[in-house]
Design a protein around this motif. Structure first.
Motif, PDB file in Angstrom:
ATOM      1  N   SER A  44      -4.584   4.274  -8.321  1.00 24.55           N
ATOM      2  CA  SER A  44      -5.337   3.294  -9.094  1.00 24.55           C
ATOM      3  C   SER A  44      -6.832   3.417  -8.819  1.00 24.55           C
ATOM      4  O   SER A  44      -7.257   3.331  -7.661  1.00 24.55           O
ATOM      5  CB  SER A  44      -4.862   1.881  -8.733  1.00 24.55           C
ATOM      6  N   SER A  54      -9.072   1.280  -9.677  1.00 24.46           N
ATOM      7  CA  SER A  54      -9.658  -0.018  -9.317  1.00 24.46           C
ATOM      8  C   SER A  54      -9.255  -0.476  -7.913  1.00 24.46           C
ATOM      9  O   SER A  54     -10.078  -0.994  -7.165  1.00 24.46           O
ATOM     10  CB  SER A  54      -9.253  -1.073 -10.337  1.00 24.46           C
ATOM     11  N   SER A  55      -8.001  -0.259  -7.545  1.00 26.58           N
ATOM     12  CA  SER A  55      -7.572  -0.777  -6.239  1.00 26.58           C
ATOM     13  C   SER A  55      -7.655   0.256  -5.118  1.00 26.58           C
ATOM     14  O   SER A  55      -7.644  -0.107  -3.946  1.00 26.58           O
ATOM     15  CB  SER A  55      -6.141  -1.321  -6.329  1.00 26.58           C
ATOM     16  N   GLN A  56      -7.728   1.537  -5.474  1.00 31.59           N
ATOM     17  CA  GLN A  56      -7.833   2.586  -4.441  1.00 31.59           C
ATOM     18  C   GLN A  56      -8.943   3.577  -4.831  1.00 31.59           C
ATOM     19  O   GLN A  56      -8.669   4.763  -5.049  1.00 31.59           O
ATOM     20  CB  GLN A  56      -6.509   3.348  -4.325  1.00 31.59           C
TER      21      GLN A  56
END
Lengths: 167, 140
Positions: B29, B31-33
């Motif tokens: 991801s 956005s999250s990673q």
């Protein structure tokens, strides 16, 4: 600090071969045990390049040790570099090999000293890379290239500032 | 093994790297990673470029470049960041071994290319939580 020089003794050689076996993998290099192309029988044995590599390592190592001595807080983050230098010297040095290192002063501020170490190590990496391209022995080229890669890893792990080193 | 054989072996490793990083990209991801996403994306682009260069060299040697497999076996389920990093690390370690071998079996431009690829791959291993070693490509 004035320039000075001192002899640097090195440990007995290890033949590189025992360390050079490739890790097994199904889609990596061949595992048939054959060695990289042997140099022709009349090949120059790459002595100049080995000497140049040892000198470059000795110079870089002396600087790291000076910085570690002058900036005690950096001794721990720089310990892995000195261990790497020692391992690399043992790989390619022959018994009785000695060299002379030119000692330079180290920056007064710890962060500047760290940056100077980084520059020195990048210089060592470039030297090893260049020498890997010059040698006639494929096995030695492989070893020098891997040594350059090992230096690159340590440079990537160096703290950016002395503050980071304390963290 | 000849220099061309080493090119083919390295090409086979690059085929696998491109395929595997494609899979990892789909599992990461942005956005999250973000750091992992960047590492995987950069690795994918780099290995695709290296694959293409190797194909050119093999063709220049009047040989047929080794083809990619239909699929490659992953060592884990590729679900968690730790699993994704473990796969990325394995890819880089295998490619580094191939590059080191290539360096030993070639000269001039191909050897120089192999040295640079080995250095880059060694540093990229750190992005995937790899530990530094004395001789990347040889001892790990």
């Amino acid at each position: 600090m004035p320039l000075s020089s001192r002899p640097v003794s090195r440990r007995t050689t290890l033949a590189a071969a025992p360390l050079l076996a490739l890790a097994g993998c199904r889609w990596g290099p061949a595992e048939d045990g054959d060695e990289p192309a042997a140099e022709p029988s009349n090949a120059v044995p790459d002595e100049q390049q080995v000497k140049a590599a040892l000198q470059a390592i000795a110079d870089a190592d002396a600087f790291v040790k000076d910085v570690s001595a002058d900036h005690v807080g950096l001794a721990e983050p720089l310990a892995a570099l000195t261990a790497l230098h020692t391992a690399h010297q043992a790989l390619i040095a022959k018994e009785g090999d000695t060299g002379t290192t030119v000692r330079m002063g180290t920056p007064t501020r710890a962060t500047a000293a760290l940056k100077a170490v980084r520059r020195r190590e990048l210089g060592l990496q470039r030297t090893l890379t260049k020498l890997a391209g010059e040698v006639s022995s494929g096995e030695l080229a492989r070893t020098l290239a891997a040594m350059a890669a090992g230096v690159a890893q340590q440079v990537a792990l160096l703290p950016e500032t002395a503050k980071d080193a304390d963290a | 093994m000849t220099g061309t054989d080493a090119l083919q072996t390295t090409l086979a490793a690059e085929h696998a790297a491109v395929w595997i990083y494609g899979v990892l990209g789909g599992q990461t991801s942005q956005s999250s990673q973000p750091a992992l996403y960047d590492a995987v994306t950069t690795a994918y682009v780099t290995h695709r470029s290296r694959r293409d260069q190797l194909v050119r060299w093999v063709r220049d040697a009047d040989e047929v470049p080794v083809a990619a497999e239909v699929a490659y076996e992953l060592p884990n389920a590729a679900r968690t960041p730790a699993e994704l990093k473990a796969i990325g690390l394995q890819v880089e370690q295998r490619c580094a071994a191939a590059y080191a071998d290539l360096v030993g079996r070639t000269t001039e431009d191909e050897r120089a290319w192999g040295v640079n690829a080995l250095v880059e791959s060694a540093v990229r291993q750190l992005d995937f939580d790899g530990d530094p070693t004395d001789l990347p490509g040889i001892d790990a």
